[in-house]
Each structure stands twice: as C-alpha cells, then as structure tokens.
Design a protein around this motif. Structure first.
Motif, PDB file in Angstrom:
ATOM      1  N   GLY B  17       0.751  -1.319   0.118  1.00 38.62           N
ATOM      2  CA  GLY B  17       0.001  -0.141   0.111  1.00 38.62           C
ATOM      3  C   GLY B  17       0.303   1.281  -0.281  1.00 38.62           C
ATOM      4  O   GLY B  17       0.557   2.427  -0.874  1.00 38.62           O
ATOM      5  N   ILE B  18       2.217   1.306   0.761  1.00 41.82           N
ATOM      6  CA  ILE B  18       2.940   2.405   0.469  1.00 41.82           C
ATOM      7  C   ILE B  18       3.366   2.368  -0.394  1.00 41.82           C
ATOM      8  O   ILE B  18       3.677   3.792  -1.477  1.00 41.82           O
ATOM      9  CB  ILE B  18       3.932   1.906   1.794  1.00 41.82           C
ATOM     10  N   THR B  19       4.268   1.075  -1.089  1.00 44.74           N
ATOM     11  CA  THR B  19       4.524   1.314  -2.093  1.00 44.74           C
ATOM     12  C   THR B  19       3.363   2.144  -3.860  1.00 44.74           C
ATOM     13  O   THR B  19       3.829   2.565  -4.168  1.00 44.74           O
ATOM     14  CB  THR B  19       5.080   0.090  -2.551  1.00 44.74           C
ATOM     15  N   SER B  20       2.626   1.830  -3.684  1.00 43.14           N
ATOM     16  CA  SER B  20       1.621   2.679  -4.505  1.00 43.14           C
ATOM     17  C   SER B  20       1.071   3.925  -4.270  1.00 43.14           C
ATOM     18  O   SER B  20       0.657   4.820  -4.913  1.00 43.14           O
ATOM     19  CB  SER B  20       0.360   1.720  -5.040  1.00 43.14           C
ATOM     20  N   VAL B  22       2.787   6.381  -2.667  1.00 45.92           N
ATOM     21  CA  VAL B  22       3.914   7.426  -2.488  1.00 45.92           C
ATOM     22  C   VAL B  22       3.089   8.190  -4.334  1.00 45.92           C
ATOM     23  O   VAL B  22       3.103   9.381  -4.557  1.00 45.92           O
ATOM     24  CB  VAL B  22       5.325   6.917  -2.492  1.00 45.92           C
ATOM     25  N   VAL B  23       3.111   6.432  -4.839  1.00 47.41           N
ATOM     26  CA  VAL B  23       3.280   6.904  -6.246  1.00 47.41           C
ATOM     27  C   VAL B  23       1.468   8.013  -6.670  1.00 47.41           C
ATOM     28  O   VAL B  23       1.407   8.679  -6.856  1.00 47.41           O
ATOM     29  CB  VAL B  23       2.938   5.908  -7.465  1.00 47.41           C
ATOM     30  N   ILE B  24       0.838   7.395  -5.943  1.00 49.29           N
ATOM     31  CA  ILE B  24      -0.245   8.421  -5.016  1.00 49.29           C
ATOM     32  C   ILE B  24      -0.147  10.216  -5.036  1.00 49.29           C
ATOM     33  O   ILE B  24      -0.782  11.447  -5.911  1.00 49.29           O
ATOM     34  CB  ILE B  24      -1.839   7.519  -4.872  1.00 49.29           C
ATOM     35  N   GLY B  25       0.633   9.617  -4.197  1.00 48.48           N
ATOM     36  CA  GLY B  25       1.335  11.360  -3.707  1.00 48.48           C
ATOM     37  C   GLY B  25       2.024  11.523  -4.172  1.00 48.48           C
ATOM     38  O   GLY B  25       1.959  12.881  -4.493  1.00 48.48           O
ATOM     39  N   LEU B  26       2.862  11.374  -5.122  1.00 50.15           N
ATOM     40  CA  LEU B  26       3.171  12.384  -6.685  1.00 50.15           C
ATOM     41  C   LEU B  26       2.534  12.706  -7.054  1.00 50.15           C
ATOM     42  O   LEU B  26       2.260  13.973  -7.731  1.00 50.15           O
ATOM     43  CB  LEU B  26       4.120  11.076  -6.800  1.00 50.15           C
ATOM     44  N   THR B 142       7.998 -11.040   1.499  1.00 44.73           N
ATOM     45  CA  THR B 142       8.186  -9.773   2.278  1.00 44.73           C
ATOM     46  C   THR B 142       7.458  -9.040   1.041  1.00 44.73           C
ATOM     47  O   THR B 142       7.310  -9.956  -0.395  1.00 44.73           O
ATOM     48  CB  THR B 142       9.025  -9.121   2.472  1.00 44.73           C
ATOM     49  N   GLY B 143       6.467  -8.003   1.379  1.00 44.37           N
ATOM     50  CA  GLY B 143       6.063  -7.225  -0.080  1.00 44.37           C
ATOM     51  C   GLY B 143       6.819  -6.329  -0.270  1.00 44.37           C
ATOM     52  O   GLY B 143       6.095  -5.573  -0.905  1.00 44.37           O
ATOM     53  N   ALA B 148      10.251  -2.151  -5.781  1.00 46.19           N
ATOM     54  CA  ALA B 148       9.193  -1.102  -4.529  1.00 46.19           C
ATOM     55  C   ALA B 148       9.802  -0.524  -4.098  1.00 46.19           C
ATOM     56  O   ALA B 148       9.980   0.763  -3.883  1.00 46.19           O
ATOM     57  CB  ALA B 148       8.184  -1.820  -3.794  1.00 46.19           C
ATOM     58  N   LEU B 149      11.151  -1.545  -3.528  1.00 46.20           N
ATOM     59  CA  LEU B 149      12.048   0.769  -2.812  1.00 46.20           C
ATOM     60  C   LEU B 149      12.541   1.345  -3.788  1.00 46.20           C
ATOM     61  O   LEU B 149      12.671   2.797  -3.783  1.00 46.20           O
ATOM     62  CB  LEU B 149      13.641  -1.023  -3.065  1.00 46.20           C
ATOM     63  N   PHE B 150      12.624   1.372  -5.619  1.00 47.63           N
ATOM     64  CA  PHE B 150      13.440   1.428  -6.561  1.00 47.63           C
ATOM     65  C   PHE B 150      11.675   3.319  -6.291  1.00 47.63           C
ATOM     66  O   PHE B 150      12.329   3.959  -6.466  1.00 47.63           O
ATOM     67  CB  PHE B 150      13.501   1.425  -7.586  1.00 47.63           C
ATOM     68  N   GLN B 151      10.912   2.296  -6.252  1.00 46.25           N
ATOM     69  CA  GLN B 151       9.783   3.634  -6.471  1.00 46.25           C
ATOM     70  C   GLN B 151       8.878   4.855  -4.984  1.00 46.25           C
ATOM     71  O   GLN B 151       8.906   5.683  -5.179  1.00 46.25           O
ATOM     72  CB  GLN B 151       8.227   2.791  -6.772  1.00 46.25           C
ATOM     73  N   ILE B 152       9.697   3.687  -3.716  1.00 48.79           N
ATOM     74  CA  ILE B 152       9.540   4.837  -2.642  1.00 48.79           C
ATOM     75  C   ILE B 152      11.174   5.583  -2.472  1.00 48.79           C
ATOM     76  O   ILE B 152      10.116   6.486  -2.568  1.00 48.79           O
ATOM     77  CB  ILE B 152       9.329   3.802  -1.171  1.00 48.79           C
TER      78      ILE B 152
END
Lengths: 235, 299
Positions: B17-20, B22-26, B142-143, B148-152
């Motif tokens: 959820g955090i991964t997707s 942060v993109v919504i946040g952008l 893990t999730g 995903a780390l790159f996205q965050i």
C-alpha cells in the motif's frame, strides 16, 4: 520625479479619472487627498501598471512608463505599498523583506541589516509570521519591504488605515524623515487629510476623478472652501 | 517471530500500500503545484505525464541507458508543462473556472488519442533496472521488492527536492509569493508570469516521474495507463487539501494503503468505490481539505 499628463481611466462606462495632470518632486511628499471614490487608489494602480489608462502618459524621470509592465515598473524604482498593505501573512517578517529585495540588485543581507536598523521592531520579530504582527507593525513591514529595494518613488496607499491616531502620527513622521533622508519621491494617498497635509509639501485634491486643487500643502490646508467641500475638515 | 511479522499478510499489504501510495502522492503533489500557482485543476495531468514518458522511455528501444531515458522523460515533461501553460492555459486566466476544466479534459482525450496513433494502444513492457521479485525472509516473500524500494525512494527523492526548492531557495520564496499573492509579488518586481510557467513545468516533471514508475511496473506503458492513479491522486489532493503539498502526499499514502487492504481482504472492484466514499466523507467534514489552512488567508 514623476509626472502625470492628461491621465484618464475608464472602467466600462464609468470614468474613474478624467484628464489628471500633476508633478511629484524628488525629496518631497505629495499628498493625494479626497473622499472615497475620488480615484486616489486608481491613480496609484495606474502608475504601477496594474490598470491601463485609456488616455494620457506617465513619466518617470522623463521616461514614458505608461505601457510598461508592473514588474518592470517596480524594477525601475517605483515601490507601491498597496491599500491593506499587502504583507504576506503566511511569510515570516524576514521572508517578506527578502522577497522585496530579490528582484532588485540590492545585496539581500545588507538590505536586511539596514531595514532592521531603520525599523528595530522588525528585527526583533524577524522569525515571526507576518500574521502575528499588529497593524502598525505590518505597515512598518510593508514600508521596509518597499524600501529594501532602494526605490526612487514610493507610492503609499492609505497607510493610516486602521491605525490608532498616535501610531498614525509616528508613521507620518517616519515617512517624512525617509523621504528627505533618501531623496524619495513620495506620493501619499490618504483619506486622513489632516495627517497627510501635516507632513506633505505639495497636495493634490481629487474629486470624482478630477483634480480640483494642485498647490502647496500649506495653501490647500488654509483654503476654507477646499477644507469644507472636499476634505471634510470642519474648523 | 521476526520472520512472521515481516511476511505476515498485514505487513505485506502495508508495504504494498505504501509503495502504490507514494506514487498516488506524487500525482497529488503534481496537481497541487498547478492548483496553487494557477488555480487550475489539471485533468490532463496524467495524460501529459504519460506522453512525456512515451517520448523518453521509447528511447530504450534505441539501446539508450535506462536512467538517460528517465532524464529525457522528465525534461520532456518539464518543457511540455511550460508550453502547455503558455499556449493553452494562459488565455484562460480570469475566465470562469469551468473553462480550464473543459479545456484540460479535452486535452486529456486529445493526448490519449494522439499517443494511441503514434505508439498504438498495446501496452509496452519496460524492463526496470531492478528486480520485481520480493525480498525473502525465512523462505516466505515480504511485501517489498528492489523495484518497490526504487519506487519509494524515487518518490521521496522528488518530494524532498520540491520541498527544498520551496522552503529554502529564493526561487521557492518567489514561487510561493506568486501563488499566495500574485499582485503583491508583481508590485515587488517578481516576474509572476514566468513563475506560473515554471509551476506547470515542475508539476509535469513530477508527474513524469510518477508515470515512469507506473509504466515500468506490471501494467506497462499504454495511453490510458495513468487514468486510475490520476483519479486516486485527485482524491488524495482533494482530501489532503489542494493548498497543502505535504497533506496531499500523506493523503496519497493513506489512500494507497486503504486500497491495498480493500483489494486483499474484500474485493478489488471496491477500491475505486471506496476512494469516492473517502472523498465524499472528507468533503462533508472539511471541504477545504484536511491539511489546508485556506480559511486564514492573506491580511
């Protein structure tokens, strides 16, 4: 020096200024007085390029600035402190001042130091948000922010608005002092004719967009007809 | 025990959820940048970012380095935003608020149509320079994956850059002044017109980063690939407050997490529906946005 020649401004069918002409000299305060709706604010806004006149010219030291954009007029040395002061409440005192210095060639640090010396209360409150300042302090901030860019012309729109009489008196003294010390051309728009005439050398009386008197401040102050009919000063 | 927590369903959903989010946040941040400076709700924001990403990322076909393609996409986004403001948006200032909305919705359809005709609407799958395989812990996934780390990291890097620009630079001070009090700023010699153009340029560049992250993911790059994240970003911006970049980001992350949990525990069809419900509730409670201070504006 600023010279206005036959300036006319129209909002739709309404004439706000009709063929206004006068000169404001360097090192002197020129008071622009008159009742509500006389066109005082319109005059300042037209000089700053916020309103396009439909006729006439505005000369800054013999240079025609009638068609120049607002930001360039400011960069040429015309500082306009708008009605209600235009202090940015979400900015700190120092951020407001820095904003005033950025567009000019003035060194920001030196400019800040000079203004804090001139207005010590601003130095004490440099980190405070402008929203927390009193009316008098905000007016000081607005003036300091205009002066930090080392302007040649200072346009003040109703600086006494909302200030206590004592504070207004001090403010007017400051304006006069700065005008002489920095050889400014000050155009002081006021509804408070008495305060303005006290410090002005020259006065312009506007009535529904037209000049009804253009004389020394002393002569205007002594003219009983003007006092009674246009300035609301009863003796 | 540690292994249990890291690979538990809740933790996996939270990280996803955090991964997707942060993109919504952008996307939300990008919308706020434009709203703050020009009071325009840019409905074409996602499509503009998609377009810039096509231009940049299709250069991968010419064997260009991945990061060089990212740079091209962001630069194209920057220029595209600037040109759009100058040509399309500038004539609309001072007109009724519906005008820019209609124009930007039209621009959105136009961009998607043009993109389809140039690049076709078949998704392209871009190989990210990071593995999408989840990190393992005690034999269970893990999730979180390197991708995903790159996205965050990419999202936070962009957010930090924007925050630094606005907080600590002279240009940022002038940008904020131009947004808060354009007339006062002009009277102080600030070239407000140029700064509005810059606001659009920055917004589209930020949007391009979001589009790159989305396009390198599972769904791939296709003309409508920003639509769902745009809607989520729009809701985040509205909930967080269109005046508050930090609020928009936080709302983006929260929405991302909520949607992830709904997808996993309820039904993936509900996610969009819940987004709208969240929006309605927040508009009922605080129409100006949860983090907006717009009630105490200007002196």
């Amino acid at each position: 020096m600023i010279a206005i020649e036959n300036l006319s401004v129209q909002f739709g069918a309404v004439r706000a200024l009709t063929s206004v002409s006068f000169r404001a000299q360097t090192g002197a305060v020129t008071a622009v007085i008159g009742a509500n709706g006389a066109g005082k604010t319109t005059l300042l806004r037209t000089i700053s390029g916020l309103i396009q006149p439909h006729d006439g010219r505005i000369l800054l030291e013999n240079r025609d600035i009638t068609q120049v954009e607002t930001e360039d007029i400011s960069r040429m040395g015309v500082a306009h402190v708008p009605e209600g002061r235009g202090v940015i409440a979400e900015f700190t005192v120092e951020e407001n001042l820095r904003l005033g210095a950025l567009a000019s060639k003035v060194d920001v640090a030196a400019g800040l130091a000079l203004q804090y010396e001139q207005f010590p209360v601003l130095g004490q409150r440099r980190k405070q948000y402008a929203a927390t300042l009193s009316g008098g302090e905000r007016q000081m901030l607005a003036m300091a922010r205009a002066l930090i860019a080392k302007p040649k012309v200072l346009l003040l729109d109703e600086p006494s608005l909302g200030l206590a009489p004592l504070v207004t008196g001090e403010l007017m003294d400051t304006i006069q002092e700065l005008c002489v010390k920095q050889s400014l051309t000050v155009l002081l728009v006021e509804q408070n004719a008495k305060s303005a005439l006290r410090i002005a050398q020259h006065a312009l009386v506007l009535h529904i967009g037209s000049v009804v008197a253009d004389d020394t401040a002393a002569n205007v102050a002594a003219d009983t007809k003007l006092r009674r009919y246009y300035l609301g000063l009863n003796d | 025990m540690v292994a249990n927590i890291l690979t538990s369903r809740i933790m996996t959903d939270l990280l996803g959820g955090i991964t997707s989010g942060v993109v919504i946040g952008l996307v939300a941040l990008s919308l706020v940048l434009v709203w703050q400076s020009t009071n325009v709700l840019n409905f074409a924001q996602g499509a503009m970012a998609m377009f810039a990403t096509y231009v940049g990322m299709t250069q991968l076909n010419h064997n260009l380095n991945f990061w060089l393609c990212v740079l091209i996409s962001v630069l194209v986004g920057f220029l595209f935003g600037a040109i759009t403001e100058r040509v399309l948006v500038r004539p609309l200032y001072g007109k009724a608020e519906i005008n820019p909305i209609v124009v930007m919705v039209g621009f959105l359809s136009l961009l998607e149509a043009v993109a389809s005709s140039i690049w076709s609407s078949v998704p392209r799958f871009l190989t990210p320079p990071f593995s999408t395989t989840y990190f393992q812990n005690g034999g269970s996934p893990t999730g979180l994956s390197p991708f995903a780390l790159f996205q965050i990291v990419a999202a936070f890097f962009v957010m930090a850059l924007v925050a630094l620009l606005f907080r600590y630079t002279n240009l940022g001070l002038q940008l904020r002044a131009a947004a808060l009090a354009p007339e006062v700023a002009r009277l102080l010699g600030v070239r407000v017109g140029r700064l509005l153009t810059l606001g659009w340029a920055l917004s589209t560049a930020v949007g391009a980063v979001a589009a790159i992250v989305i396009s390198t993911g599972d769904a791939g790059l296709f003309p409508a690939n920003m639509e769902s994240v745009f809607i989520a970003g729009f809701i985040a911006a509205a909930i967080g407050g269109l005046e508050s970049p930090a609020g928009a980001l936080l709302a983006g992350v929260v929405i991302g997490v909520i949607m992830q949990f709904i997808n996993d525990y309820l039904n993936s069809g509900y996610a969009g529906f819940v987004g709208v419900i969240l929006l309605v509730i927040s508009l009922l409670i605080r129409p100006q946005g949860l983090f907006s201070k717009s009630t105490q504006r200007r002196v």
